[in-house]
Design a protein around this motif. Structure first.
Motif: not given
Length: 566
Positions: A38-40, A93-94, A140-141, A150-152
């Protein structure tokens, strides 16, 4: 830019685990690299495309009189607690604490924060206000997948309108609808505007802009008459069913080993459309029965929207057994009077139906829904499927798999009232401004463009967002070839073109393949053979058409081709 100085780590093979077309091609073409799920990381080519997407959005926001802000993405819990969403939003939610022990959140949206800025509005004369930003969001997918779809962690263009009355909100909403239509048209993204649920944002009118793609997880129901809705909102016109008189009272019968709708249909000849399916949910700590026709699927978002509940989840098996005395497969609502019962509209007035008896291995036949079930609330809860009649024109509906690329809401006064924002009205009384919220995911838009614009050779960027509008392929190191290529490079840059000159010591096939893979719209090929008769090759990436053009007129030819797309 010179390819010899550019960081483009292209791959010759499809990367493992890349499911969506955009995920696969953006990795292969050296646009992105994954850090963790989820993080690029966006590499130079992706940064250039992202900047051009933002430029298009910024132009259209300015066109409707919106002003750009930049608000913090780390936010105090107190603001979210005031709005009630600190408790309502779950694990998406983070959350964190600073060294002083204060609760904080990494912003997943900015309704609350923009509303705090609006606390300095004083009078109706200050309205309308339309504010927007480009800011990183964190969610926080639980199912990060499909690359940038679809990412975070992602960039959102979110805008917010503040108006004094409903008519003003209607105007702001319509302006954003028009702006979004122009934005997606300029980006080359096919977008279907559909009725949608507002979800955790709240509010009334809600429109999603959906782009068809096999990588999407949203279903859109649509018709040629213009009706279109997310499956979470869609409805259809079901024909009335003629039931028999049924029985004077429900009659139990043994159904050993029946666990599913299909088991009852195959083992006892009770078709799914004549069964009442009983689902058990916990709604804000209250066990609740949800009744559906056996051949219909529940849309949970419809249930959530109907109940306006904070917490909704399927009940656990032990909770169901303790309350109803049976396990799923034999559940029913007949005789249940101490629990809320919610039923789908398709069951209204039905007779001679079959449902579980709340005894394992036993069902009831001859059930009259109105007579035998204490339904407290009726609602449209079912999922519409392809082929059902359109609610407007009765023609068969179609269902498309899509990805959401934009969403606009009418929020109402929920946030301004909760956070104490008022202005002096024209009548001298204080009034809370009415709000709208409007979002576009920037990196998701980037991926959606690739989902639409690609072929078996790679990405085919629309000119408006391409990292480079033209690439110059230099074939060989002969002095006259290099000199001609450099002259073209200088001339095109003088026309304010984004130009990539491939000056690498690579074979022609490698250069052509890489230029096609990264998706540059136009290619000029400079070779000794062409220069012998004073020409270069001009290739259109989208059509594959190649023509020889005079070297002397090449800059003007390419410039005209690019300008024609604006």
């Amino acid at each position: 830019m010179r390819w010899s100085e550019l960081y483009v780590p292209t791959l010759r093979q499809d990367p493992a685990g890349a499911d969506a077309v955009s995920h696969r091609l953006l990795l292969r073409a050296g646009y992105i690299r994954q850090l963790m799920a989820g993080h690029y990381s966006l590499l130079p080519l992706a940064v250039k495309v992202r900047a051009k997407i933002i430029d298009v959005i910024r132009e259209e926001m300015s066109r409707i009189g919106a002003q750009e802000f930049l608000l913090p993405t780390m936010q105090p819990a107190e603001v979210w607690q005031k709005s009630g969403r600190w408790e309502k939003i779950g694990a998406e939610m983070f959350r964190l604490r600073d060294r002083r022990g204060a609760d904080l959140a990494l912003g997943m949206t900015h309704e609350e924060i923009f509303t705090t800025v609006a606390q300095e509005l004083r009078s109706y004369r200050d309205l309308p206000q339309r504010w927007y930003q480009f800011q990183t969001k964190f969610r926080d997918e639980p199912r990060a997948k499909s690359g940038l779809i679809r990412v975070r962690e992602f960039t959102m263009k979110d805008s917010y309108s503040f108006d004094v009355d409903d008519a003003g909100l209607d105007r702001s909403f319509d302006l954003h609808h028009e702006a979004y239509t122009r934005i997606f048209g300029r980006l080359g993204i096919p977008a279907i505007a559909v009725e949608a649920s507002s979800g955790i944002m709240g509010g009334s009118d809600s429109v999603e802009f959906m782009s068809p793609t096999d990588a999407g997880e949203d279903l859109v129901v649509h018709c040629g008459c213009g009706y279109a809705a997310n499956v979470e909102k869609a409805t259809s016109h079901l024909a009335a069913v003629a039931d028999g008189d049924g029985l004077a009272a429900p009659e139990p019968f043994d159904t050993p080993d029946v666990r599913t709708i299909e088991d009852l249909a195959t083992g006892f000849g009770v078709t799914a459309d004549r069964q009442v399916k009983t689902l058990v949910y916990v709604v804000d700590d209250q066990l609740t029965l949800v009744l559906m026709r056996g051949d219909h699927a529940l849309v949970e978002q419809k249930l959530i929207d109907t109940l306006a509940a904070v917490n909704v989840r399927p009940a656990h098996a032990d909770e169901i057994r303790e309350t109803l005395g049976a396990l799923p497969g034999s559940l029913g609502g007949v005789g249940v009077t101490d629990l809320p019962i919610l039923a789908d509209l398709a069951l209204r007035g039905r007779r001679d139906m079959t449902t579980g008896a709340n005894r394992d291995g036993v069902h009831l036949r001859g059930v009259d829904v109105d007579r035998d079930l204490a339904v407290g609330r009726w609602a449209d809860l079912r999922e519409v499927v392809a082929g059902e009649p359109c609610p407007r024109c009765e023609q068969p509906l179609s269902v498309l798999r899509t990805v959401e690329i934009g969403h606009i809401f009418k929020l109402g006064r929920r946030y301004t009232e909760t956070l104490g924002v008022t202005v002096l009205g024209a009548d001298g009384e204080r009034v809370s401004p009415i709000m709208g919220s409007y979002g576009i995911g920037v990196e998701r838009a980037l991926a959606a463009i690739v989902e639409t614009h690609h072929d078996d050779k790679g990405i085919v960027w629309p000119v408006a967002v391409a990292p480079f509008e033209v690439a110059i392929a230099v074939l060989g190191d002969a002095e006259q070839v290099v000199a001609a290529a450099e002259s073209l490079y200088t001339g095109l840059r003088g026309q304010r073109m984004d130009v990539l000159i491939d000056d690498r010591a690579e074979r022609p096939g490698v250069k052509f393949s890489d230029i096609e893979l990264i998706g540059v719209p136009y290619r000029i090929t400079v070779s000794a053979r062409g220069l012998a008769d004073g020409t270069v090759e001009f290739t259109d990436r989208a059509t594959g058409h190649t023509e020889r053009i005079p070297l002397a007129g090449a800059v003007a030819h390419v410039t005209a081709a690019v300008r024609a797309t604006e």
